[in-house]
Design an enzyme around this catalytic site. Structure first.
Site, PDB file in Angstrom:
ATOM      1  N   ASP A 170       0.860  -1.183   0.000  1.00 42.25           N
ATOM      2  CA  ASP A 170       0.000   0.000   0.000  1.00 42.25           C
ATOM      3  C   ASP A 170       0.897   1.233   0.000  1.00 42.25           C
ATOM      4  OD1 ASP A 170      -2.306  -1.559   0.194  1.00 42.25           O
ATOM      5  OD2 ASP A 170      -2.255  -1.546   2.377  1.00 42.25           O
TER       6      ASP A 170
ATOM      7  N   ASN B 243      -2.290  -9.198   6.304  1.00 37.99           N
ATOM      8  CA  ASN B 243      -2.767  -8.566   7.537  1.00 37.99           C
ATOM      9  C   ASN B 243      -3.379  -9.575   8.507  1.00 37.99           C
ATOM     10  OD1 ASN B 243      -2.011  -6.082   6.497  1.00 37.99           O
ATOM     11  ND2 ASN B 243      -4.072  -5.510   5.858  1.00 37.99           N
TER      12      ASN B 243
ATOM     13  N   ASN C 127     -19.018  -6.613   6.582  1.00 43.21           N
ATOM     14  CA  ASN C 127     -19.396  -5.411   7.327  1.00 43.21           C
ATOM     15  C   ASN C 127     -20.844  -5.064   6.995  1.00 43.21           C
ATOM     16  OD1 ASN C 127     -19.432  -3.912   4.884  1.00 43.21           O
ATOM     17  ND2 ASN C 127     -17.299  -3.258   5.135  1.00 43.21           N
TER      18      ASN C 127
ATOM     19  N   GLY D  19      -2.470  -6.123   2.233  1.00 46.00           N
ATOM     20  CA  GLY D  19      -3.145  -7.272   1.641  1.00 46.00           C
ATOM     21  C   GLY D  19      -3.878  -8.032   2.738  1.00 46.00           C
TER      22      GLY D  19
ATOM     23  N   LEU E 255     -20.150  -3.487  12.533  1.00 50.40           N
ATOM     24  CA  LEU E 255     -20.920  -2.250  12.452  1.00 50.40           C
ATOM     25  C   LEU E 255     -20.083  -1.032  12.818  1.00 50.40           C
ATOM     26  CD1 LEU E 255     -24.042  -3.643  14.355  1.00 50.40           C
ATOM     27  CD2 LEU E 255     -23.784  -3.463  11.872  1.00 50.40           C
TER      28      LEU E 255
ATOM     29  N   GLY F  53     -10.594  -4.483   9.602  1.00 53.98           N
ATOM     30  CA  GLY F  53     -11.398  -5.660   9.295  1.00 53.98           C
ATOM     31  C   GLY F  53     -10.574  -6.924   9.314  1.00 53.98           C
ATOM     32  N   ASP F  54      -9.340  -6.843   8.830  1.00 61.65           N
ATOM     33  CA  ASP F  54      -8.465  -8.017   8.818  1.00 61.65           C
ATOM     34  C   ASP F  54      -8.077  -8.417  10.239  1.00 61.65           C
ATOM     35  OD1 ASP F  54      -8.486  -8.033   6.008  1.00 61.65           O
ATOM     36  OD2 ASP F  54      -6.813  -6.623   5.919  1.00 61.65           O
TER      37      ASP F  54
ATOM     38  N   PHE G 255      -5.799   0.635  -7.855  1.00 59.41           N
ATOM     39  CA  PHE G 255      -5.364  -0.694  -7.394  1.00 59.41           C
ATOM     40  C   PHE G 255      -4.928  -1.532  -8.581  1.00 59.41           C
ATOM     41  CE2 PHE G 255      -6.143  -5.169  -6.265  1.00 59.41           C
ATOM     42  CZ  PHE G 255      -5.332  -5.257  -5.135  1.00 59.41           C
TER      43      PHE G 255
END
Length: 311
Positions: A12, A52, A191, A48, A220, A251-252, A116
């Site tokens: 990233d 992660n 999510n 990635g 959430l 999230g990871d 990306f």
């Protein structure tokens, strides 16, 4: 026995524009758009989804296996994995490609323009789940489309329970394909936005999707998460973060908490709480892999948040 983490390994590159995009992108001129942004601040992060998730599992004391594809420029990432003690048995080099990478430019209003390049990720189908041995649990996280479909089928064929995590890869699939992956999986995690999109694309309600798996997790953000299992909804609170620095990779980190809890036989409440804590720890640092709490510090944070022992 290992947790097999299928997904992307990526770089990233994050740049900061010290102004506002809206001052330079004129609505009446977008048909001839030609803009340039000076970005004095730039950093490169290791990321990635698979990278992660595995990183966070390692923090928890697990020994995950990454299954991913990388390009000719993967040297620095491979060195990092070696330093972290993360095995690379199933990190496949695809010649004449770049490792997947995102180029993200952020302005002073936190608006982002992202480009990306999937690169080697498009070849993720070259990896096969049955090439990994002694796997007790897996996850199919965002990756090349064919790879995600194949790995879901291969986990099911091998009798290995896995989490289906479509994430940013959801637009790649038809409703029927998404439903097939959910039915093959033992668990599913999304999510709140992805949950609505999953319902819309599959034509199934959230309760119907929850009935198709052993557990469905819906995050959430600051409102915590809902965990659907055993015919009921379990509400998991958000753990307040020490600082709100960067949501990249939260999230990871959450997925790693879920995987660790499932692999170790935790009940659903405890599993959801650990996932919530891991997301909270991550958000207090930049990038997806710059937080580094010890296992003891994670346990102390869990006890402080929930008033009970973690291990």
């Amino acid at each position: 026995m290992s947790i097999l983490v299928c997904g992307s390994v990526a770089y990233d590159t994050i740049m900061v524009f010290h102004d506002r995009f809206k001052q330079h992108i004129l609505p009446e001129q977008i048909h001839i758009l030609n803009v340039s942004f000076l970005v004095p601040d730039m950093r490169r992060e290791f990321g990635g989804c698979a990278g992660n998730i595995a990183y966070n599992l390692k923090l928890l004391g697990a020994d995950p296996l990454i299954m991913a594809t990388v390009g000719d420029d993967a040297g620095p990432y491979r060195e990092r994995l070696q330093t972290l003690g993360l095995r690379q048995d199933h990190v496949r080099h695809v010649p004449d490609t770049f490792t997947a990478q995102a180029f993200i430019t952020t302005d002073l209003d936190d608006n982002q323009i992202t480009a990306f390049h999937p690169g080697a990720m498009n070849h993720s189908h070259l990896n096969r789940v049955d090439d990994a041995v002694d796997v007790k649990l897996g996850i199919v996280s965002p990756d090349g489309r064919d790879g995600m479909m194949n790995h879901a089928s291969q986990f099911a064929a091998a009798g290995v329970p896995f989490v289906f995590d479509p994430g940013q890869g959801m637009p790649l699939f038809s409703g029927g394909e998404l439903l097939e992956c959910v039915k093959l999986a033992r668990y599913c995690t999304v999510n709140d936005y992805e949950a609505r999109l999953l319902c819309e694309r599959t034509g199934r309600s959230l309760s119907q999707l929850a009935d198709a798996v052993e557990a469905l997790f819906v995050t959430l953000g600051p409102e915590g998460s809902h965990l659907y299992a055993e015919g009921r909804r379990i509400d998991i609170p958000c753990v307040p973060a020490q600082a709100l620095v960067d949501p990249t990779g939260c999230g990871d980190a959450h997925r790693a908490g879920l995987l660790y809890g499932i692999a170790n036989g935790y009940d659903w409440t405890r599993t959801g709480r650990l996932a919530s804590l891991m997301g909270s720890i991550k958000i207090a640092s930049r990038g997806g892999q710059n937080h580094a709490p010890s296992r003891a510090e994670i346990a102390d944070s869990y006890a402080a948040a929930f008033g009970e022992s973690l291990w």
